[in-house]
Design an enzyme around this catalytic site. Sequence first.
Site, PDB file in Angstrom:
ATOM      1  N   HIS A 194      -3.625  -5.322   0.654  1.00  0.00           N
ATOM      2  CA  HIS A 194      -3.581  -5.754   2.049  1.00  0.00           C
ATOM      3  C   HIS A 194      -4.044  -7.206   2.126  1.00  0.00           C
ATOM      4  O   HIS A 194      -4.925  -7.632   1.378  1.00  0.00           O
ATOM      5  CB  HIS A 194      -4.500  -4.900   2.914  1.00  0.00           C
ATOM      6  CG  HIS A 194      -4.039  -3.500   3.102  1.00  0.00           C
ATOM      7  ND1 HIS A 194      -2.945  -3.171   3.878  1.00  0.00           N
ATOM      8  CD2 HIS A 194      -4.517  -2.324   2.612  1.00  0.00           C
ATOM      9  CE1 HIS A 194      -2.783  -1.855   3.861  1.00  0.00           C
ATOM     10  NE2 HIS A 194      -3.719  -1.325   3.105  1.00  0.00           N
ATOM     11  N   CYS A 236       0.833  -1.208   0.000  1.00  0.00           N
ATOM     12  CA  CYS A 236       0.000   0.000   0.000  1.00  0.00           C
ATOM     13  C   CYS A 236       0.872   1.264   0.000  1.00  0.00           C
ATOM     14  O   CYS A 236       1.579   1.520  -0.956  1.00  0.00           O
ATOM     15  CB  CYS A 236      -0.974  -0.031   1.174  1.00  0.00           C
ATOM     16  SG  CYS A 236      -2.366   1.102   0.976  1.00  0.00           S
TER      17      CYS A 236
END
Length: 486
Positions: A427, A329
Amino acid sequence: MLGGTGSDVGKSLIAAALCRIFLQDGYHPAPFKAQNMALNSFATADGGEIGRAQAVQAEAAGIECVTDMNPILLKPSGDRMSQVVLNGKPIGNRDAYEYYHGDGRERLREEACKAFDRLAMQYNPIVMEGAGSIAEINLKDTDLVNIPMARHADAAVLLVADIDRGGVFASLYGSIMLQSPDDRKLIRGIIVNKFRGDMRLFDSGRRMIEDICGVPVLGVLPYMDDISIEAEDSVALSKMNTTAGEGVVNVAVIRLPRLSNFTDFDRLAARDGVNLYYTFSPDEVRKADIIILPGTKSTISDLVAVRNSGIEQAILESRRRGKTVLGICGGYQMLGKEISDPDGIEGKPGRVNGLGLLPVSTVITEAKITERKRFSLTPGGKMLDGYEIHQGRSVIEDECVPPMIYYADGTTDGCVADEKCMGSYMHGVLDHDEMIDRILAPYKKDGIEGAVTDYAAFKESQYDLLAERVREYLDMDKLYEIMGAR
């Protein structure tokens, strides 16, 4: 409602336990927390965002998480500033004073109450969680999550105290006596949490608490650090490993100032022969075999902190020495060539050079991507589950560089410079043995094959173990009596 004498007393864990216990006893429970402040979040099935703790509690309750379980989520982006997520969607950034005293406060209260009412029409019982201390009297008029929410729900409040930190008698008595006489009546039971040692030594203490507080002690729960349940927020980081070890595969997660979703690494940390630690020390970074740049709420400011601390140089040196670097991320964005924020979404408009390890350029955008995804690590490979939560669009500038993630619709995400340098927005990618095996492959040593082959089954077993432990020490008959249940 589980209210607390303070933060980190164990409300979230006990809420998860009760969700599982009520499910086992034939009820249809659901968790609820009106307002959560955390950088650990999760994507609901319909693309909303809630605190990770309520997603974990929903999992313990055997149900799909929805935004009504956590209608207000505050994601700190600075010492005084937070992004406000309402009913799963961001509505802007607020400084602390504006949030607590601004004109929109009553609207937030109304939305929180509506969310609870919708949830209560579908589930029974609702396991509510307060935030911090229930006795912050300076915030009483603006409180959305503690006693005012208990009043709205007509909830029986169980007051949770942490005996491990000390001062349990004063914190319990003070938390009760600082309530108004009417609110004091809502507190129907006490739970003393995190007891170490022989429980019999606290028998007299239990009686003293009941005498001075006038409230029954429903249980004294032991310190349960042997049960693996995902932690709520960064408070838990202060108790995690911070140094490299000997004779193991050392994995350093950079402890960014605004680190988010550190639960991404729980499964990797559980591997035999792996020493995962969180650090902001260049020296400790240099000792790692694998370096992970995690997610963050403030990518540019955290990247500047990485640069100013000397960690950037340590990462680049490690990369030249053949060590592995992985970005997730915001960490993926940092590994690229540059990050720009022309509209000042994270703060002041600006642009900053990345670490330059991946051919990626990122623009921070107002639109927030919150979505669950199914993906594979190879074209046509086994489909895995993950989720994206980010603001920013990244462009791969070298078409010859392969992606890290493959979606079923033919689109991709992230990129792989080589098998020791890669990044993605995904994620949960390290919840899967396929990805863990991939990054550990260059460092195979005796004793690191201890994979949990079915992570979902492992988590279920931990919820059951948690429920069993809490049943042993909590007077469930008394709790059901307080709740008015047969």
